[in-house]
Motif scaffolding. Sequence first.
Motif, PDB file in Angstrom:
ATOM      1  N   SER A 349       5.447  11.151   0.362  1.00 40.79           N
ATOM      2  CA  SER A 349       5.219  10.024  -0.539  1.00 40.79           C
ATOM      3  C   SER A 349       4.098  10.315  -1.528  1.00 40.79           C
ATOM      4  O   SER A 349       4.217  10.036  -2.724  1.00 40.79           O
ATOM      5  N   LEU A 350       2.998  10.878  -1.036  1.00 43.15           N
ATOM      6  CA  LEU A 350       1.865  11.183  -1.916  1.00 43.15           C
ATOM      7  C   LEU A 350       2.233  12.246  -2.948  1.00 43.15           C
ATOM      8  O   LEU A 350       1.810  12.171  -4.108  1.00 43.15           O
ATOM      9  N   THR A 351       3.025  13.235  -2.550  1.00 42.69           N
ATOM     10  CA  THR A 351       3.449  14.285  -3.485  1.00 42.69           C
ATOM     11  C   THR A 351       4.346  13.709  -4.574  1.00 42.69           C
ATOM     12  O   THR A 351       4.196  14.032  -5.762  1.00 42.69           O
ATOM     13  N   LYS A 352       5.273  12.833  -4.197  1.00 43.11           N
ATOM     14  CA  LYS A 352       6.146  12.198  -5.194  1.00 43.11           C
ATOM     15  C   LYS A 352       5.333  11.373  -6.182  1.00 43.11           C
ATOM     16  O   LYS A 352       5.599  11.374  -7.382  1.00 43.11           O
ATOM     17  N   TYR A 353       4.325  10.673  -5.675  1.00 49.68           N
ATOM     18  CA  TYR A 353       3.468   9.865  -6.551  1.00 49.68           C
ATOM     19  C   TYR A 353       2.670  10.760  -7.502  1.00 49.68           C
ATOM     20  O   TYR A 353       2.554  10.466  -8.696  1.00 49.68           O
ATOM     21  N   ALA A 354       2.132  11.853  -6.974  1.00 52.44           N
ATOM     22  CA  ALA A 354       1.349  12.771  -7.807  1.00 52.44           C
ATOM     23  C   ALA A 354       2.192  13.370  -8.930  1.00 52.44           C
ATOM     24  O   ALA A 354       1.710  13.582 -10.045  1.00 52.44           O
ATOM     25  N   LYS A 355       3.454  13.628  -8.648  1.00 51.39           N
ATOM     26  CA  LYS A 355       4.353  14.213  -9.657  1.00 51.39           C
ATOM     27  C   LYS A 355       4.914  13.172 -10.618  1.00 51.39           C
ATOM     28  O   LYS A 355       5.565  13.529 -11.604  1.00 51.39           O
ATOM     29  N   ASP A 359       6.221   5.117  -8.825  1.00 53.44           N
ATOM     30  CA  ASP A 359       5.032   4.462  -9.363  1.00 53.44           C
ATOM     31  C   ASP A 359       4.172   3.928  -8.212  1.00 53.44           C
ATOM     32  O   ASP A 359       4.507   4.093  -7.032  1.00 53.44           O
ATOM     33  N   THR A 360       3.069   3.257  -8.555  1.00 49.98           N
ATOM     34  CA  THR A 360       2.122   2.781  -7.551  1.00 49.98           C
ATOM     35  C   THR A 360       2.774   1.791  -6.589  1.00 49.98           C
ATOM     36  O   THR A 360       2.558   1.846  -5.371  1.00 49.98           O
ATOM     37  N   THR A 361       3.600   0.894  -7.124  1.00 46.82           N
ATOM     38  CA  THR A 361       4.257  -0.097  -6.276  1.00 46.82           C
ATOM     39  C   THR A 361       5.169   0.575  -5.254  1.00 46.82           C
ATOM     40  O   THR A 361       5.153   0.248  -4.060  1.00 46.82           O
ATOM     41  N   GLU A 437      -5.027  11.783 -14.421  1.00 48.59           N
ATOM     42  CA  GLU A 437      -6.305  11.221 -13.996  1.00 48.59           C
ATOM     43  C   GLU A 437      -6.139   9.879 -13.288  1.00 48.59           C
ATOM     44  O   GLU A 437      -6.766   9.613 -12.258  1.00 48.59           O
ATOM     45  N   GLU A 438      -5.278   9.021 -13.824  1.00 51.17           N
ATOM     46  CA  GLU A 438      -5.083   7.699 -13.229  1.00 51.17           C
ATOM     47  C   GLU A 438      -4.527   7.810 -11.811  1.00 51.17           C
ATOM     48  O   GLU A 438      -4.971   7.118 -10.898  1.00 51.17           O
ATOM     49  N   ARG A 439      -3.566   8.715 -11.628  1.00 53.18           N
ATOM     50  CA  ARG A 439      -2.966   8.892 -10.304  1.00 53.18           C
ATOM     51  C   ARG A 439      -3.955   9.559  -9.339  1.00 53.18           C
ATOM     52  O   ARG A 439      -3.968   9.261  -8.144  1.00 53.18           O
ATOM     53  N   ARG A 440      -4.769  10.480  -9.877  1.00 54.80           N
ATOM     54  CA  ARG A 440      -5.767  11.111  -9.035  1.00 54.80           C
ATOM     55  C   ARG A 440      -6.730  10.057  -8.465  1.00 54.80           C
ATOM     56  O   ARG A 440      -7.068  10.074  -7.286  1.00 54.80           O
ATOM     57  N   ARG A 441      -7.160   9.121  -9.350  1.00 57.45           N
ATOM     58  CA  ARG A 441      -8.073   8.077  -8.906  1.00 57.45           C
ATOM     59  C   ARG A 441      -7.427   7.201  -7.828  1.00 57.45           C
ATOM     60  O   ARG A 441      -8.083   6.781  -6.867  1.00 57.45           O
ATOM     61  N   MET A 442      -6.130   6.941  -7.979  1.00 58.75           N
ATOM     62  CA  MET A 442      -5.432   6.123  -6.992  1.00 58.75           C
ATOM     63  C   MET A 442      -5.374   6.842  -5.636  1.00 58.75           C
ATOM     64  O   MET A 442      -5.608   6.237  -4.584  1.00 58.75           O
ATOM     65  N   ILE A 443      -5.078   8.139  -5.650  1.00 59.80           N
ATOM     66  CA  ILE A 443      -5.006   8.895  -4.388  1.00 59.80           C
ATOM     67  C   ILE A 443      -6.390   8.983  -3.747  1.00 59.80           C
ATOM     68  O   ILE A 443      -6.541   8.892  -2.524  1.00 59.80           O
ATOM     69  N   GLU A 444      -7.424   9.154  -4.585  1.00 62.17           N
ATOM     70  CA  GLU A 444      -8.787   9.179  -4.048  1.00 62.17           C
ATOM     71  C   GLU A 444      -9.142   7.829  -3.411  1.00 62.17           C
ATOM     72  O   GLU A 444      -9.809   7.776  -2.377  1.00 62.17           O
TER      73      GLU A 444
END
Length: 531
Positions: A349-355, A359-361, A437-444
């Motif tokens: 799931s995290l890999t799919k989001y990073a790529k 989306d976030t939802t 950057e936005e997705r990185r912040r979300m994963i962090e």
Amino acid sequence: MEKKKDNKIINTTTTGLSQNEIIQTYGEANSQYIQAYKGIRVDKYGDAKEYAGRSLKEISEYKINPDYKDANLKQQAGFSAEEIQVARKNQQNIIKGDETRVSTTDGLGDTNNTQYDHVTLDKNGNVIEGSGTQMKFLKVKVDPKTGEKSYNVIDKLANDKSWDRYDTDITIPKEDYEGAKAYAQKKYESNMELSKKAAEKGNTEAAAKYKRRAEDYKKAGERVKPSEVTQEEAMDARLNPETFTAKEVLKGAHEAGKVAAKSTFVVAGAISVGQNLYAVFSGEKDCVEATKDVMVTTGKAVATGYVTGAAGSTIKSLMHTSSSVIVRRLGTTTTPGMIVTGAIQIGESLTKYAKGDIDTTELFEELGEKGVGMMAAGYSGASGAMIGATIGSVVPGVGTAIGGVVGGFIGTMLGYNISGVIYKQAMNTIHSEKIAEERRRMIEKIAEEAIRENERYKKMFIEFSKNQLATRQRQIEHFLSEVNEGIFNNDMDRFISSINTMGAAFGYDLQFKNMEEFDEFMLDEDSVLEL
């Protein structure tokens, strides 16, 4: 798209659940090396057994005399070899489904047995008569001129009368076995040739002597058996016990992964074929598309199966050798496989989001409707309730109430572990993927939340343990008070009732409920005392 996602989830979950037997078998088998390292023994139910022998860690800390360093290390490596032999034989037996187990005589409390180093135990833990063996890791001499080897163990068996005390097989280093057998045969043939020549010259006494020696070498060759250990492994375990143990567990995990991959091929293949045949009959796919989908889906499932088998068996090995009986019992359930399957799904799931594939939802939908914290809590709570009920039903002496308590303990522990898994997977994704950057912040943010959850569960875990200790302390104080009252007031029913209450609190149902039942037992000649 929704249908495709569901199919994938079904395959991943099925893969994890279908490997439980492999995870349990190989996890217990591979734990034998951790047990050897720690100097403990644990049965298949997760119950610790009495053990009086050495550990690989303990042997590695034996003192060395600088003047006799090589001799000391070789002797101590011999002790390590004895422990590895036990671990490896028991590992093999568990995988084969053989319920017998090997033990050192030291481990059974029979210290310095002059006859045997190892014995085999039946499934009830009783020594099987005639199963004893002696292990000898002796030096192999090499002629500097010819390069020919002579095997000290064969010469000792044939010529050293002090070795007549051994009435059993002699296990020798694995790599020496073939050479030792050949050496014994060579000595047999050369002595028979000398006997023949002596007889031709009429020297019957010498002929008889050479013939006896030839027979002694023949018997010596028949008595040696290969151990499961090489001298190199024994020395490695003496010098680097932690590294040796880790290597052996990882080797076993690799074997579990291979077996799981084969098993998954059958399970996932059958599911995929069924799904795609339906798709062909319903007109959703043509035969070429369906065939390609079967190959892709099955290939991915086989890879997942390998990871599940390898990682799951390793988690099982660690849980099986835990100092906590609850963790050991937990390891006998589907939890090791569940943790690995959860980790795979979280990572996906995290890999799919990073790529940017979801989306976030959609990410939070996959991790849990209320976010990471609720995902961990829900996972742990449901698992704890299920496992608590399982333990309550299958572990002798543990009722539903205790099963519920254990479930709460397990739920807390799973929450602690799973939040740690989420954090690790989040960090792996950040380091392995190119992320906006936005997705990185979300994963962090997910990683930070996982750390907070981890700390919360840790506090719950500690608090739970303290509460349980306090409860047991109150039970013991009440028990002692009741016992005193029963003794001083000559109230035997109260005395027996107090003991039974305490036994029930710790999971034991005692034989006598009151004095009347005890009297009946004493008057009945056919009754048997249950311990």
